[in-house]
Design a protein around this motif. Structure first.
Motif, PDB file in Angstrom:
ATOM      1  N   LEU A  27       0.824  -1.207   0.000  1.00 43.12           N
ATOM      2  CA  LEU A  27       0.000   0.000   0.000  1.00 43.12           C
ATOM      3  C   LEU A  27       0.861   1.261   0.000  1.00 43.12           C
ATOM      4  O   LEU A  27       0.686   2.150  -0.831  1.00 43.12           O
ATOM      5  CB  LEU A  27      -0.931   0.003   1.215  1.00 43.12           C
ATOM      6  CG  LEU A  27      -2.205  -0.827   1.118  1.00 43.12           C
ATOM      7  CD1 LEU A  27      -2.909  -0.919   2.466  1.00 43.12           C
ATOM      8  CD2 LEU A  27      -3.157  -0.259   0.074  1.00 43.12           C
ATOM      9  N   THR A  28       1.791   1.349   0.954  1.00 41.36           N
ATOM     10  CA  THR A  28       2.555   2.589   1.125  1.00 41.36           C
ATOM     11  C   THR A  28       3.521   2.856  -0.022  1.00 41.36           C
ATOM     12  O   THR A  28       3.868   4.009  -0.284  1.00 41.36           O
ATOM     13  CB  THR A  28       3.319   2.561   2.451  1.00 41.36           C
ATOM     14  OG1 THR A  28       4.184   1.410   2.490  1.00 41.36           O
ATOM     15  CG2 THR A  28       2.355   2.485   3.633  1.00 41.36           C
ATOM     16  N   SER A  29       3.973   1.811  -0.715  1.00 41.85           N
ATOM     17  CA  SER A  29       4.889   2.026  -1.840  1.00 41.85           C
ATOM     18  C   SER A  29       4.156   2.453  -3.100  1.00 41.85           C
ATOM     19  O   SER A  29       4.786   2.878  -4.080  1.00 41.85           O
ATOM     20  CB  SER A  29       5.702   0.754  -2.115  1.00 41.85           C
ATOM     21  OG  SER A  29       4.850  -0.298  -2.544  1.00 41.85           O
ATOM     22  N   ASN A  30       2.832   2.338  -3.100  1.00 38.26           N
ATOM     23  CA  ASN A  30       2.034   2.722  -4.264  1.00 38.26           C
ATOM     24  C   ASN A  30       1.175   3.961  -4.051  1.00 38.26           C
ATOM     25  O   ASN A  30       0.907   4.699  -4.999  1.00 38.26           O
ATOM     26  CB  ASN A  30       1.117   1.554  -4.665  1.00 38.26           C
ATOM     27  CG  ASN A  30       1.840   0.455  -5.410  1.00 38.26           C
ATOM     28  OD1 ASN A  30       2.310   0.641  -6.527  1.00 38.26           O
ATOM     29  ND2 ASN A  30       1.955  -0.711  -4.773  1.00 38.26           N
ATOM     30  N   PHE A  31       0.742   4.188  -2.812  1.00 41.61           N
ATOM     31  CA  PHE A  31      -0.267   5.213  -2.574  1.00 41.61           C
ATOM     32  C   PHE A  31       0.091   6.139  -1.410  1.00 41.61           C
ATOM     33  O   PHE A  31       0.757   5.729  -0.451  1.00 41.61           O
ATOM     34  CB  PHE A  31      -1.620   4.559  -2.270  1.00 41.61           C
ATOM     35  CG  PHE A  31      -2.106   3.629  -3.343  1.00 41.61           C
ATOM     36  CD1 PHE A  31      -2.468   4.112  -4.597  1.00 41.61           C
ATOM     37  CD2 PHE A  31      -2.188   2.258  -3.114  1.00 41.61           C
ATOM     38  CE1 PHE A  31      -2.904   3.256  -5.593  1.00 41.61           C
ATOM     39  CE2 PHE A  31      -2.625   1.387  -4.095  1.00 41.61           C
ATOM     40  CZ  PHE A  31      -2.981   1.888  -5.344  1.00 41.61           C
ATOM     41  N   THR A  32      -0.385   7.368  -1.513  1.00 47.70           N
ATOM     42  CA  THR A  32      -0.352   8.315  -0.402  1.00 47.70           C
ATOM     43  C   THR A  32      -1.635   8.139   0.388  1.00 47.70           C
ATOM     44  O   THR A  32      -2.726   8.205  -0.183  1.00 47.70           O
ATOM     45  CB  THR A  32      -0.256   9.762  -0.925  1.00 47.70           C
ATOM     46  OG1 THR A  32       0.962   9.911  -1.667  1.00 47.70           O
ATOM     47  CG2 THR A  32      -0.285  10.765   0.218  1.00 47.70           C
ATOM     48  N   LEU A  33      -1.517   7.898   1.670  1.00 47.93           N
ATOM     49  CA  LEU A  33      -2.678   7.606   2.513  1.00 47.93           C
ATOM     50  C   LEU A  33      -3.099   8.849   3.286  1.00 47.93           C
ATOM     51  O   LEU A  33      -2.272   9.564   3.862  1.00 47.93           O
ATOM     52  CB  LEU A  33      -2.356   6.468   3.484  1.00 47.93           C
ATOM     53  CG  LEU A  33      -1.829   5.172   2.854  1.00 47.93           C
ATOM     54  CD1 LEU A  33      -1.616   4.111   3.927  1.00 47.93           C
ATOM     55  CD2 LEU A  33      -2.771   4.665   1.772  1.00 47.93           C
ATOM     56  N   THR A  34      -4.400   9.101   3.291  1.00 46.30           N
ATOM     57  CA  THR A  34      -4.986  10.246   3.995  1.00 46.30           C
ATOM     58  C   THR A  34      -5.836   9.733   5.149  1.00 46.30           C
ATOM     59  O   THR A  34      -6.670   8.849   4.947  1.00 46.30           O
ATOM     60  CB  THR A  34      -5.851  11.082   3.034  1.00 46.30           C
ATOM     61  OG1 THR A  34      -5.016  11.633   1.999  1.00 46.30           O
ATOM     62  CG2 THR A  34      -6.535  12.228   3.778  1.00 46.30           C
ATOM     63  N   PRO A  35      -5.649  10.281   6.349  1.00 40.15           N
ATOM     64  CA  PRO A  35      -6.447   9.814   7.491  1.00 40.15           C
ATOM     65  C   PRO A  35      -7.941   9.951   7.230  1.00 40.15           C
ATOM     66  O   PRO A  35      -8.396  10.917   6.608  1.00 40.15           O
ATOM     67  CB  PRO A  35      -5.996  10.738   8.633  1.00 40.15           C
ATOM     68  CG  PRO A  35      -4.634  11.195   8.230  1.00 40.15           C
ATOM     69  CD  PRO A  35      -4.676  11.318   6.732  1.00 40.15           C
ATOM     70  N   GLY A  36      -8.689   8.979   7.698  1.00 38.01           N
ATOM     71  CA  GLY A  36     -10.144   9.022   7.586  1.00 38.01           C
ATOM     72  C   GLY A  36     -10.758   9.284   8.946  1.00 38.01           C
ATOM     73  O   GLY A  36     -10.729  10.389   9.440  1.00 38.01           O
ATOM     74  N   GLY A  37     -11.296   8.232   9.573  1.00 42.71           N
ATOM     75  CA  GLY A  37     -11.912   8.408  10.880  1.00 42.71           C
ATOM     76  C   GLY A  37     -12.727   7.189  11.258  1.00 42.71           C
ATOM     77  O   GLY A  37     -12.583   6.111  10.675  1.00 42.71           O
TER      78      GLY A  37
END
Length: 270
Positions: A27-37
């Motif tokens: 996941l982290t090597s392909n995408f920028t992750l944004t916090p949800g909730g």
């Protein structure tokens, strides 16, 4: 008056809670992750993968993978992987479930949509986000899109920014959803999708939909339906297809087994 054309809003990827809390490198090597909730009710939490076309991939998990969180939840019986997808409309006030069901009835399909119900979540920064959802009936969850209709401003639910939408894999948006459906249900699903998008679909059984921020030079996103390549597998199998800019090296497609489920994300050049 013609119905408002639907837009692909987001795709739902169910993960173990530990994977959501501590994302692996695929996941982290392909995408920028944004916090949800945390969603209203406290049963699920999410993280977002936002794209420049206004769509997003929702990484969702049942809190601590507790069985009581899965019990009676609409996704409670789903294996890990891509499990559902949502449509929206530019003007949520124009959404008319009765007119939608009338179009479905004229297609002689058993699919209908329930009246929208309230949903929401509290972001990590404490902001409360509200929406309404309308779920399909007469079909397995994930076999047809549900509708996500914002009550609070969309930007609170989908906080698009340049930083959030720049991904290591280069993805700029969603090319569509690939749904492999057993042949007994394929015609009915095709008729239902045709009723929603007001088009028959092309020769490859692709049903075009818009995206909230346009397509960035690509053809429209589409819902793609086909018979399963492996007929011994589940009767419904969903995969995500992402748009990437045309370049010499296209990112490798993602195939990941998670427990008894699997994740399949394909990349398609613009």
């Amino acid at each position: 008056m013609a119905p408002t054309p639907p837009q692909l809003d987001h795709v739902v990827l169910l993960l173990p809670h530990a994977t959501l809390v501590d994302p692996p490198t695929w996941l982290t090597s392909n995408f920028t992750l944004t916090p949800g909730g945390t969603h209203a009710g406290g049963e699920t939490q999410n993280t977002l993968v936002l794209f420049a076309d206004g769509t997003y991939l929702e990484l969702i998990a049942f809190v601590d993978d507790k069985p009581e969180c899965r019990k009676d939840h609409w996704w409670g019986k789903k294996d890990f992987g891509v499990i559902d997808y949502a449509f929206t409309v530019p003007d949520v006030k124009s959404f008319d479930v009765k007119k939608l069901n009338d179009r479905l009835e004229r297609k002689e399909t058993k699919v209908r949509y329930a009246e929208p119900t309230a949903g929401g979540r509290t972001r990590e920064d404490g902001v409360e986000v509200k929406w309404k959802v309308a779920f399909p009936e007469g079909v397995e969850r994930g076999g047809m899109p549900f509708w996500c209709l914002d009550v609070t401003e969309r930007k609170l639910r989908v906080p698009i920014s340049r930083t959030a939408t720049e991904h290591p894999c280069g993805a700029v948006g969603m090319a569509g959803v690939l749904a492999q459906i057993d042949q007994t249900r394929l015609p009915s699903i095709g008729e239902a999708l045709a009723a929603i998008v007001e088009e028959r679909g092309d020769g490859n059984a692709r049903f075009p939909v818009g995206t909230p921020s346009g397509t960035y030079g690509a053809t429209a996103a589409s819902i793609r339906i086909k018979e399963p390549t492996d007929r011994t597998k589940t009767a419904l199998d969903l995969s995500l297809v992402l748009h990437v800019p045309k370049r010499e090296t296209r990112p490798s497609d993602i195939y990941q087994s998670i427990g008894s489920g699997k994740v399949a994300i394909f990349f398609e050049s613009l």
